[in-house]
Scaffold this active site. Structure first.
Site, PDB file in Angstrom:
ATOM      1  N   HIS A 177     -14.942  -2.208 123.457  1.00 23.01           N
ATOM      2  CA  HIS A 177     -15.504  -3.775 123.231  1.00 23.01           C
ATOM      3  C   HIS A 177     -15.389  -3.392 121.808  1.00 23.01           C
ATOM      4  CE1 HIS A 177     -16.050  -5.824 126.613  1.00 23.01           C
ATOM      5  NE2 HIS A 177     -16.327  -4.163 127.533  1.00 23.01           N
ATOM      6  N   GLU A 217      -9.287  20.971 112.180  1.00 22.29           N
ATOM      7  CA  GLU A 217      -9.766  22.100 111.826  1.00 22.29           C
ATOM      8  C   GLU A 217      -8.680  22.834 111.475  1.00 22.29           C
ATOM      9  OE1 GLU A 217     -14.163  23.816 110.508  1.00 22.29           O
ATOM     10  OE2 GLU A 217     -13.358  24.747 112.743  1.00 22.29           O
ATOM     11  N   LYS A 274     -18.571  26.405 102.269  1.00 22.10           N
ATOM     12  CA  LYS A 274     -19.431  26.617 102.231  1.00 22.10           C
ATOM     13  C   LYS A 274     -19.939  27.684 101.430  1.00 22.10           C
ATOM     14  CE  LYS A 274     -18.691  27.906 107.365  1.00 22.10           C
ATOM     15  NZ  LYS A 274     -17.773  28.936 108.333  1.00 22.10           N
TER      16      LYS A 274
END
Length: 430
Positions: A292, A271, A403
């Site tokens: 792994h 951000e 938003k």
């Protein structure tokens, strides 16, 4: 805390940086440090975050949470920086008080958590600077209703962390709730060392003063040279490698207690630095588990990834019992800690053998002091990277766009961003 840059040098990786390059970069770090210090002196937006080790008042936090007797759990209702910093601390430290976070609006997850709790002994902390964050307020309304249905007076079990004005401040005044102020000039992703990040840790019984002391220790290391500051060294090297095409950063702690730290780091890095076509994409990994599952890509995939390996040098250990099984006898008499260290060092060597740069970060211990050091160092590293890259570190316009779009879709106003959702092109294969 110390940072080892040996495996990013050109002597370890053909794509690494030379000592001469670091010397030249150090002049730019000095200029960045001067800008950072000017911002700190005036508590300028964003730069004020780096003053939190001294500006945060732990007594204020303890007073706000001190009225809740014998809590079994705390539920922090927040999203992004309003939750991840607190979660990093409480997930890394042991406590008899369970710490939970409603940082998503997945209905099944929310319902499952609330069903699992004794709401009569649960404390709720609602965190939103503006008091208008849709996800946070929606979850809080659900929590209120669940407490009412359980015969619990939610106002007796709730405190809020918010700004001077807004819905949450009005709610707190109306119901006489304890209130912690969100500090001015501190973006959410930089707020872990403030009221926002420390309240849950305090209620869980952790030493928040030690967190701030650890942060202050790294603050004291800031200087006009990357060779004197672990935080500046890390930020500068990440920037230098990104300029060479290493545009991803895999944060890989070798401690399960630091797994949430990787999530916090991902928000901080993404951000803050992802602007104007620039930035370094954070990846989350866990050692030794992801040796792994992801190391194959880091070692043999595209040469675009810096790997940051984090471990504590002092920790509890568990002995490995002796065994007569063929091929496993070498494990007997050693310990899980020794095995984890061997995995850590093998990963480093594997990456170097493939010419892939990596950084080692070592804490003395995963405790309050060590976490304070680590969190402050990463925040400062992010800020100095932003200065070197000339990006606006403390804004997040892309997040704000989303938003507004979501609010418009829910009928919370007329936002042109919501129209873009309706205009989505579709190619459906059914």
């Amino acid at each position: 805390m110390q940072i080892d840059l040996g495996n990013v040098l050109d002597t370890a990786s053909v794509h690494g940086v030379s000592r001469e390059t670091l010397e030249r970069l150090d002049d730019r770090v000095a200029a960045a440090h001067d800008r950072i210090e000017r911002g700190r002196e005036t508590d300028e937006h964003g730069y004020a975050s780096l003053n939190l080790p001294s500006s945060t008042d732990p007594a204020e936090i303890r007073e706000a949470v001190g009225g809740f007797e014998n809590p079994s759990a705390i539920v922090t209702v927040g999203i992004g920086g309003s939750a991840l910093g607190a979660a990093t601390l409480t997930d890394a430290l042991d406590s008899d008080v369970e710490a939970h976070y409603l940082d998503n609006v997945d209905p099944e997850a929310v319902a499952s958590l609330l069903d699992s709790l004794d709401l009569g002994s649960t404390v709720v902390n609602v965190v939103s600077r503006s008091g208008t964050t849709a996800e946070t307020l929606a979850n809080f309304l659900v929590v209120q209703e669940a407490m009412d249905d359980a015969g619990v007076d939610w106002a007796d079990r709730t405190f809020v962390t918010t700004g001077e004005e807004g819905n949450l401040r009005d709610l707190a005044n109306q119901h006489d709730l304890p209130v912690l102020p969100v500090p001015d000039g501190v973006p959410g992703r930089f707020s872990v060392l403030s009221t926002v990040g420390l309240a849950a840790a305090a209620l869980c019984g952790h030493d928040i003063e030690a967190v701030l002391e650890g942060a202050a220790a790294q603050e004291a290391r800031l200087s006009d040279s990357l060779f004197d500051s672990p935080a500046y060294a890390y930020g500068a090297v990440c920037f230098a490698l990104a300029e060479r095409g290493y545009t991803a950063n895999a944060m890989m702690p070798y401690a399960e207690s630091l797994e949430t730290f990787s999530e916090w780091f991902a928000q901080l890095w993404a951000e803050s630095l992802g602007k104007d076509g620039l930035g370094q994409t954070p990846l989350r990994a866990l050692g030794a588990t992801d040796q792994h599952s992801q190391l194959q890509l880091y070692r043999a995939g595209p040469r675009d990834k810096l790997v940051t390996l984090v471990r504590a040098t002092d920790r509890e250990d568990v002995s490995i019992p002796e065994t007569d099984l063929d091929g496993l006898a070498y494990l007997g008499g050693s310990s899980l800690g020794e095995l984890l260290d061997a995995e850590f060092e093998a990963t480093e060597a594997s990456l170097v053998a493939a010419g892939q740069p990596n950084v080692r970060i070592e804490l003395d211990e995963v405790n309050e002091y060590g976490l304070g050091e680590l969190l402050y160092a990463m925040e400062t590293a992010c800020v100095v990277y932003g200065e070197l890259a000339s990006v606006e570190t403390f804004v997040q316009p892309a997040v704000e766009w989303g938003k507004r779009a979501a609010r418009g879709l829910l009928g919370g106003g007329d936002f042109e961003e919501a129209d873009a959702v309706a205009d989505k092109e579709r190619l459906i294969i059914d």
